[in-house]
Every structure is written in C-alpha cells, then in structure tokens.
Design an enzyme around this catalytic site. Structure first.
Site, mmCIF file in Angstrom:
data_model
loop_
_atom_site.group_PDB
_atom_site.id
_atom_site.type_symbol
_atom_site.label_atom_id
_atom_site.label_comp_id
_atom_site.label_asym_id
_atom_site.label_seq_id
_atom_site.Cartn_x
_atom_site.Cartn_y
_atom_site.Cartn_z
ATOM 1 N N ARG A 238 -8.710 17.975 5.153
ATOM 2 C CA ARG A 238 -9.446 18.355 3.932
ATOM 3 C C ARG A 238 -10.801 18.934 4.307
ATOM 4 O O ARG A 238 -11.441 18.468 5.249
ATOM 5 C CB ARG A 238 -9.675 17.136 3.034
ATOM 6 C CG ARG A 238 -8.408 16.516 2.517
ATOM 7 C CD ARG A 238 -8.737 15.393 1.533
ATOM 8 N NE ARG A 238 -7.609 14.512 1.354
ATOM 9 C CZ ARG A 238 -7.634 13.197 1.559
ATOM 10 N NH1 ARG A 238 -8.761 12.602 1.924
ATOM 11 N NH2 ARG A 238 -6.562 12.480 1.375
ATOM 12 N N HIS B 89 -11.710 5.080 -1.023
ATOM 13 C CA HIS B 89 -11.861 4.204 0.148
ATOM 14 C C HIS B 89 -12.691 2.965 -0.190
ATOM 15 O O HIS B 89 -13.286 2.352 0.697
ATOM 16 C CB HIS B 89 -12.567 4.917 1.332
ATOM 17 C CG HIS B 89 -11.746 5.968 2.007
ATOM 18 N ND1 HIS B 89 -12.320 7.079 2.580
ATOM 19 C CD2 HIS B 89 -10.416 6.075 2.216
ATOM 20 C CE1 HIS B 89 -11.374 7.831 3.118
ATOM 21 N NE2 HIS B 89 -10.206 7.244 2.900
ATOM 22 N N GLU C 262 -7.898 -3.108 5.255
ATOM 23 C CA GLU C 262 -7.788 -3.007 3.793
ATOM 24 C C GLU C 262 -6.814 -4.038 3.244
ATOM 25 O O GLU C 262 -7.025 -4.578 2.156
ATOM 26 C CB GLU C 262 -7.328 -1.592 3.404
ATOM 27 C CG GLU C 262 -8.436 -0.567 3.582
ATOM 28 C CD GLU C 262 -7.936 0.870 3.523
ATOM 29 O OE1 GLU C 262 -7.172 1.254 4.421
ATOM 30 O OE2 GLU C 262 -8.318 1.590 2.594
ATOM 31 N N ARG D 193 -2.338 -2.035 -3.650
ATOM 32 C CA ARG D 193 -3.418 -1.049 -3.627
ATOM 33 C C ARG D 193 -3.065 0.042 -4.632
ATOM 34 O O ARG D 193 -1.976 0.614 -4.567
ATOM 35 C CB ARG D 193 -3.557 -0.440 -2.234
ATOM 36 C CG ARG D 193 -4.522 0.718 -2.194
ATOM 37 C CD ARG D 193 -4.705 1.235 -0.785
ATOM 38 N NE ARG D 193 -5.595 2.370 -0.763
ATOM 39 C CZ ARG D 193 -5.235 3.597 -0.356
ATOM 40 N NH1 ARG D 193 -4.023 3.820 0.090
ATOM 41 N NH2 ARG D 193 -6.105 4.571 -0.370
ATOM 42 N N ASN E 66 0.875 -1.173 0.000
ATOM 43 C CA ASN E 66 0.000 0.000 0.000
ATOM 44 C C ASN E 66 0.915 1.226 0.000
ATOM 45 O O ASN E 66 1.499 1.569 1.029
ATOM 46 C CB ASN E 66 -0.872 -0.044 1.262
ATOM 47 C CG ASN E 66 -1.857 1.099 1.326
ATOM 48 O OD1 ASN E 66 -1.769 2.046 0.541
ATOM 49 N ND2 ASN E 66 -2.779 1.021 2.263
#
Ligand code: AMP
Length: 402
Positions: free
Chosen positions: A243, A182, A387, A93, A7
């Site tokens: 963000r 996501h 994940e 990923r 990842n």
C-alpha cells in the site's frame, strides 16, 4: 479462562486457543489461500506430555465455512488424543467497528446487525468475520462470544485528528472520517511498554509503530490513542508492503485519467501494487535489505523512503503528544529489522531519541528489549506483537465484568 480466538482475513483464517490468565498458547493454526484453487492448513499444539507438535496439509479449495469445520474437527481430535481443554469463550477479531464500537462487546443479534451495517467500510474483512461468528454461534451455542475491533482503540481520537478537510456532507452522508486500524496491536504494545517501564499507562506518552506487511503509527497519551496514521481505510499513512500510504490524491487521479483506469483499477494500484512492492518489486523487508546491502539502488531508495516516512510521523507525534516517554517497535519488520529501526531513529538525538547500535543489533541479549542508549531521555522498546492474546484478554475482561 481458555479463549478460542478467530482472526479472519479475506483469504485466511487464523485461530488460537489461549489460556488468557497466563498467556499460554494451547494450540494455534492458520488456513490460507481460502477460496483459491488449493488451500493450505498449518496447526501447532502442545501434546498431552507438553511437547510442541505441528502438522501441515494441502486441500482442494476451502472456503471460510469449510475451513472452520476443519478447525472444529482438529480441536475435537486434540481433545480426544491429547487432552486439549475445551474453549470456555470465543473472541473474534473484527476489523471495522466504525465509530459505533469503542470497546469489545459481547455478541448478540443487535451487534451482528450493526457489524453487517458496517460492511461497506471494510468489504473484504467484515463479511468473512461475520460468517465465522454466525457459524460459531451455531456450533458452540453454549459459549459466550465477544467481538474485538481493530478500530476501537482509536475511537477517542479528538475530532481535529479524526476529520478530513473535505465537504461536510462526505462526513454526514458517507461516514468519511479517520477510524484508524491495528488498534488491537497498538493497545497491546502500549500496555506491554508500560509494564516494561514499570509505570502506569495512564501517565505515559507513547508512540507505537506497528511495522508488518501493513504498517501504522499511533500517538498514545494517558492510555488513549490521540492520533494514528491509518485513516478511513488502511491505505493512509506509512509506506507499507503493497500500500502506498500518504499520497496526493490528485496524482492518483492524474494517472487514472492518463491511463484510462477505472476506480477499481486505481484502488488496486494503490492497495496492491504500491508501497515497497511498487518502489522496488518486493514487499519483503528481508529481501529488500539484503539487496540494499549488495548495492541495489531501487532497494536502497525503497528502504530510505520507508524509514523517512516513519521518522516524519515520529516527529509529528512528538509534537502532538508534547513530549515522549517511549517509542515502541512491533510486528514483523519492527521486531526483526535492526536496519529499519536504526534508519527510523536517525538524527533524532535532539528529540531525545538515541538508539544503541549494539543493543539494536542483538536485542534481548542483556535480558531487556530496550534498545536506546543508556541514559537517553526516550526509552526505545521492541514488543513482540500478540494480537490473539490481547483479544483473549479483552474477551475474558468483558465476560468477567458481566
Ligand atoms: P507481519 O505482517 O507482522 O507478519 O510482518 C511481515 C513482514 O515482516 C514481512 O513481509 C517482512 O517484510 C518482515 N520481516 C519478517 N521477518 C523479518 C526479518 N528477519 N527481517 C526483516 N524483515 C522481516
């Protein structure tokens, strides 16, 4: 099957060797601050005798390529000294698969070319992932490799959820549409929720809330994402660590004009200086919660705005789905912050959402991660994000299907 999962972020590289049949981690680690003056590596593994071990080291600046060499060496040492099994496949990923990739794919030269072409949509993430993919193909030429995309789970969203109301040539010439992110986490959380409910995913209406440093919500019907809060980029939607989430673009343009900001500076303000950090000076919900408990007004307001945005999306997605079977909290904040979960579910009894105070404070005490009031129409669950396991499973499923 032992799957080595990578990842890669813009300045980090995480890896994990997972036995995808039983979900057990054989070893894992992360290398951080890549490309900065000093880099840091941290590894954890199971020794040959089953004892959990860990090791951390600081280095002079490593780039992604040097970090990968470091990981290979570490895996070889563990194979020699601790009988760590060899990987049988590699899963990567990849953040952006555009509208081209709707599922995980086996990596070949065509796939690499297409991921390269998508780089302008994810300039900070796709290039480092590609560098890792190319290097792994050289180092492990005999191993099958898969690309698992963060966007793929959302690629069946209907056009009315995907498209922005902007001039049509934005879409045709610049691929401007909502892709969502996501997806690996939302997909994993949805499957885990179906398992806990003991019902087929294909019959469920779910809202999954991935609340980490980045945050997004997804409306999932019959196993497919039908809407999600992040858009063309991960900037849209919920309030995040740094963000902004949803904001009136004209407000941003106004500030740019007033302060003479160029486009890069404006983007930086919205991506790295906004969200919780912009509101109260911290992006860590642990700090913000304790400041709020001590009466800090800015921290209190930041949490209130953060939770209110989540509530708005829950309400909207119940309308989108035409009802709700389960609400699922996952990732750092979703798994750990009882305060955020309670605030996000405030005053929603008329929508069937009722959180049980005691279970929310100490989830898992009764052996379940369900935190709704007994008898409430909507199940509320906490799912630990994983994940890497989802990437390993998708890699294994892809290879088994060949
Ligand atoms: P993630 O991106 O999933 O690793 O989530 C990281 C964020 O989770 C951190 O920035 C914290 O804001 C939040 N977090 C982690 N642990 C806790 C906790 N015990 N309570 C509240 N928030 C937490």
């Amino acid at each position: 099957m032992n799957v080595l999962v990578f990842n890669s972020g813009s300045s980090s590289l995480k890896y994990r060797l997972v036995d995808s049949t039983n979900g057990k981690d054989l070893c894992k680690g992360r290398l951080e601050r890549l490309g900065e003056e000093h880099s840091h590596a941290r590894h954890q593994w199971l020794s040959g005798t089953g004892v959990r071990r860990e090791q951390g080291e600081d280095y002079d600046s490593l780039d992604h390529s040097a970090a990968l060499q470091h990981i290979y060496q570490h895996l070889e040492t563990l194979a020699e000294q601790e009988n760590l099994p060899s990987p049988e496949a590699i899963g990567h990923r990849v953040v952006h698969g555009g509208d081209r990739f709707r599922r995980a794919v086996a990596i070949d030269q065509n796939v690499i070319t297409e991921i390269e072409q998508l780089a302008p949509l994810a300039p900070l993430h796709n290039p480092p992932a590609l560098a890792v993919i190319n290097q792994c193909r050289e180092h492990f030429p005999q191993l099958p490799q898969a690309a698992v995309f963060d966007t793929a789970f959302h690629q069946r969203m209907p056009a009315h959820a995907r498209r922005y109301a902007v001039p049509d040539h934005w879409y045709r010439d610049h691929r401007v549409q909502r892709y969502g992110f996501h997806g690996i986490s939302h997909g994993y959380a949805a499957r885990a929720a179906a398992q806990q409910l003991g019902r087929p995913l294909e019959q469920l209406k779910l809202i999954t809330l991935h609340l980490g440093n980045g945050a997004s919500a997804a409306a999932i019907k019959n196993g497919h994402s039908v809407d999600t809060s992040m858009g063309m980029t991960p900037l849209e939607g919920l309030v995040m660590g740094t963000r902004s989430g949803d904001v009136d673009i004209a407000a941003a343009l106004h500030v740019a004009r007033e302060e003479g900001l160029d486009l890069g500076q404006l983007e930086q303000e919205l991506r790295q200086c906004s969200g919780l950090l912009g509101l109260c000076g911290s992006n860590d919900v642990r700090d913000i919660s304790s400041r709020s408990d001590q009466g800090d007004a800015a921290a209190k307001l930041a949490l209130a705005i953060y939770a209110y945005r989540i509530r708005k999306y829950i309400g909207a997605y119940i309308a989108v789905l035409g009802g709700l079977d389960a609400l699922v909290f996952t990732a750092g904040v979703g798994e750990n912050s009882a305060a955020v979960r309670a605030m996000a579910c405030t005053d929603m009894q008329n929508l069937g959402i009722s959180i049980d105070k005691a279970r929310n404070r100490c989830p898992g005490l009764d052996g379940s991660k369900a935190i709704h009031t007994p008898g409430a129409p909507v199940t509320i669950l906490i799912v630990r994000a994983n994940e890497e396991l989802e990437i390993a499973r998708q890699t294994m499923a892809l290879l088994n299907a060949r």
